[in-house]
Design an enzyme around this catalytic site. Structure first.
Site, PDB file in Angstrom:
ATOM      1  N   LYS A  30       0.841  -1.187   0.000  1.00 41.29           N
ATOM      2  CA  LYS A  30       0.000   0.000   0.000  1.00 41.29           C
ATOM      3  C   LYS A  30       0.883   1.247   0.000  1.00 41.29           C
ATOM      4  CE  LYS A  30      -4.373   1.238   2.257  1.00 41.29           C
ATOM      5  NZ  LYS A  30      -5.182   1.067   3.480  1.00 41.29           N
TER       6      LYS A  30
HETATM    7  O1  G3P Z   1      -7.474   2.121   5.677  1.00 40.03           O
HETATM    8  C1  G3P Z   1      -7.840   2.985   4.663  1.00 40.03           C
HETATM    9  C2  G3P Z   1      -9.075   3.773   4.986  1.00 40.03           C
HETATM   10  O2  G3P Z   1     -10.205   2.946   4.973  1.00 40.03           O
HETATM   11  C3  G3P Z   1      -9.004   4.521   6.297  1.00 40.03           C
HETATM   12  O3  G3P Z   1      -9.997   5.488   6.275  1.00 40.03           O
HETATM   13  O4  G3P Z   1     -11.025   7.585   7.098  1.00 40.03           O
HETATM   14  O5  G3P Z   1     -11.448   5.439   8.307  1.00 40.03           O
HETATM   15  O6  G3P Z   1      -9.185   6.481   8.430  1.00 40.03           O
HETATM   16  P1  G3P Z   1     -10.435   6.284   7.609  1.00 40.03           P
END
Ligand code: G3P
Length: 220
Positions: free
Chosen positions: A83
């Site tokens: 990633k």
């Molecule tokens: O892991 C990638 C993404 O899904 C994280 O998004 O906004 O929940 O930190 P968030």
């Protein structure tokens, strides 16, 4: 649409994969830090639970360092997906890793043009951050549908991985918008199959069955 779990928590991942209806896992530095575990040991446990792709994010911002981290991460399991943040260095690293046959997930994608560049770099997945766009008043679902339109038009193989999912509604909307996969926090995944009318219906069936005393006939 494939279902991934957005977590580095071993127990969450184990619980979900026991049921066999999940296709992969995505992690990120915040999720890993939250576990309090060493990254490599957590990742080693995860790749041994999960038969599908497991995204592990590099920390470096320079492409050369990204490549060094990637080489270490892919040693942990053949289902590790590297990633990488959607920066110029990230795109450069992605292109090189793609050339080596290493699967990649270009992350922190917030525009259609970023997604196009990720595809040009050969990314296996591009992670579109729906919730974080909505946090700043933008339309995260439209981003997914615009990328889907673009990728379909140009027959681009890169998979749209809807990320930053905050609700069941998000899961439904990104599925309808054409995402190839959604990566879902455990607490939301655990809501997806639940409905009070399902529970009520089961109770009613059992009650009616008991009243009819069918057990004797059916299982005699
Ligand atoms: O892991 C990638 C993404 O899904 C994280 O998004 O906004 O929940 O930190 P968030």
């Amino acid at each position: 649409m494939k279902i991934f779990i957005d977590s580095a928590d071993i127990e969450e991942i184990r619980t979900v994969f026991e049921n066999g209806i999940c296709d992969g896992v995505t992690t990120n530095p915040t999720l890993v830090a939250r576990t309090g575990q060493d990254f490599k040991s957590a990742l080693t446990q995860i790749v041994n639970i999960v038969p599908g792709p497991v995204s592990a994010e590099v920390i470096a911002t320079d492409y050369k360092e990204m490549l060094k981290e990637a080489e270490e991460l892919i040693k942990i399991g053949n289902n590790v997906v590297i990633k990488i943040p959607l920066t110029l260095d990230g795109l450069r690293a992605c292109k090189i890793l793609t050339g080596k046959g290493i699967k990649t997930n270009m992350t922190l994608c917030f525009t259609t043009l970023q997604a196009l560049l990720a595809a040009r770099a050969g990314a296996t997945y591009v992670s579109t951050f729906v919730g974080r766009l909505e946090d700043v008043g933008e339309n995260g679902i439209k981003l997914v549908s615009d990328i889907k339109t673009l990728f379909s038009m140009h027959k681009i193989d890169t998979k749209i991985l809807a990320a930053s999912i905050r609700s069941q509604e998000h899961v439904k909307e990104v599925a309808l918008a054409g995402a190839d996969a959604a990566t879902i926090p455990f607490k939301i995944f655990d809501q997806l199959y639940r409905h009070p009318l399902t529970d009520k219906g089961i109770a009613q069936f059992l009650d009616d069955w008991k009243k009819a005393d069918q057990n004797k006939i059916l299982f005699s």
